[in-house]
Enzyme design. Structure first.
Site, PDB file in Angstrom:
ATOM      1  CG  ASP A  58      -2.084  -0.882   1.172  1.00 14.50           C
ATOM      2  OD1 ASP A  58      -2.099  -1.759   0.279  1.00 14.50           O
ATOM      3  OD2 ASP A  58      -2.991  -0.725   2.004  1.00 14.50           O
ATOM      4  CG  HIS A 109      -4.437   2.684  -0.580  1.00 14.47           C
ATOM      5  ND1 HIS A 109      -5.395   1.985   0.129  1.00 14.47           N
ATOM      6  CD2 HIS A 109      -3.553   3.139   0.357  1.00 14.47           C
ATOM      7  CE1 HIS A 109      -5.095   2.003   1.418  1.00 14.47           C
ATOM      8  NE2 HIS A 109      -3.994   2.708   1.594  1.00 14.47           N
ATOM      9  CG  HIS A 113      -3.520   7.196   3.220  1.00 16.15           C
ATOM     10  ND1 HIS A 113      -3.914   6.941   4.522  1.00 16.15           N
ATOM     11  CD2 HIS A 113      -3.098   5.996   2.729  1.00 16.15           C
ATOM     12  CE1 HIS A 113      -3.728   5.666   4.809  1.00 16.15           C
ATOM     13  NE2 HIS A 113      -3.235   5.057   3.742  1.00 16.15           N
ATOM     14  CG  HIS A 203       2.239  -0.045   4.295  1.00 13.04           C
ATOM     15  ND1 HIS A 203       1.921  -0.980   5.268  1.00 13.04           N
ATOM     16  CD2 HIS A 203       1.152   0.757   4.155  1.00 13.04           C
ATOM     17  CE1 HIS A 203       0.690  -0.753   5.695  1.00 13.04           C
ATOM     18  NE2 HIS A 203       0.200   0.287   5.046  1.00 13.04           N
TER      19      HIS A 203
END
Length: 277
Positions: A58, A109, A113, A203
């Site tokens: 991610d 994603h 964020h 990640h």
């Protein structure tokens, strides 16, 4: 009225979790997943008899760590799914294209964020439709999967994701690499718990408050990836993309709704509320 109803439904799920305790929660989750998973479920793992798992990445692409993670995957002759943030894809289009060229999967994603739990279904739909289209243009490949930032979603945001034709993917195991720490310990904690068909959260970048503050954790993501993939291989488990895993098994869908946002992201929560109309 519709937004209040979906928020209330999510609140009921969280209240039940607290009241039932760990054992009761597991039993209730199995029952709820069996009943509602086909309609409201996010992909958590895949039922398969093959020796395959999907370690996913991610928050990238990241100019420092993504190239090194890609080198590890090449050396290990395996592939992965990268859940990318659009603003990072814009900054590193060459890395997006490299991910595709080397046989990996590009997934979404988010545009950024920020959590979508306080955003209307319509706003989620419009935001992700635009982000998906732009990411596909950069990648030159279709984008089919989405993972919500922080793993936070409501019924409302989930339906907005599905409106766009994206499938929600969460995870079976969280590596907790976002906390930093010792790379060997992080890798070992995943290796010992991973079973066939698992989807693992890792990640290749670290988005959010750290970027704003210029904070860098002393954590080598490439080394952790090497230790993790190598350890899984010694157990006979091979890493493939989420889509390839789905192609050889059956998705286990879980009813996954949570409002959780780390406290340090309160400002992002307030910004998102502006779009909740």
């Amino acid at each position: 009225m519709r937004q209040d109803a979906t928020s209330d439904a999510t609140g009921v799920v969280e209240s039940m979790r607290r009241a039932l305790g760990p054992r009761g929660h597991r039993a209730a989750r199995h029952a709820v997943d069996a009943l509602a998973g086909p309609w409201l479920g996010s992909i958590r793992r895949v039922r398969t008899n093959g020796p395959y798992v999907a370690v996913t990445f991610d928050d990238g692409p990241d100019g420092v760590w993504t190239p090194q993670v890609l080198e590890v995957l090449t050396d290990r002759a395996c592939h992965a799914t990268f859940f990318m943030l659009l603003y990072n894809a814009r900054a590193h289009p060459e890395l997006v294209r490299r991910v595709v060229a080397e046989g990996h999967e590009v997934a979404l994603h988010g545009a950024d964020h920020r959590s979508l739990v306080h955003v209307s279904r319509r706003a989620v739909r419009e935001c992700l439709k635009s982000a998906r289209s732009e990411l596909e243009a950069i990648a030159g490949a279709p984008v089919k999967l989405f993972r919500p930032p922080f793993g936070a979603q409501t019924v409302r945001s989930y339906l907005g994701v599905r409106d766009v034709g994206l499938d929600c993917v969460v995870w079976d195991l969280d590596s907790l690499d976002w906390r930093g720490g010792n790379e060997q310990e992080v890798a070992d904690s995943v290796i010992t718990q991973t079973a066939e068909g698992a989807i693992v959260l890792a990640h290749d970048g670290r988005a959010g408050i750290d970027e704003e503050c210029g904070l860098t954790l002393p954590f080598d993501r490439a080394r952790m990836t090497e230790l993790l993939i190598g350890g899984l291989a010694r157990r006979g488990l091979h890493n493939i993309t989420v889509s390839d895993l789905l192609a050889i098994g059956n998705a286990h869908r879980t009813v996954w709704f949570s409002h959780y946002i780390p406290p340090e992201h309160d400002r992002w929560r307030r910004d998102a509320a502006v779009d909740n109309r």
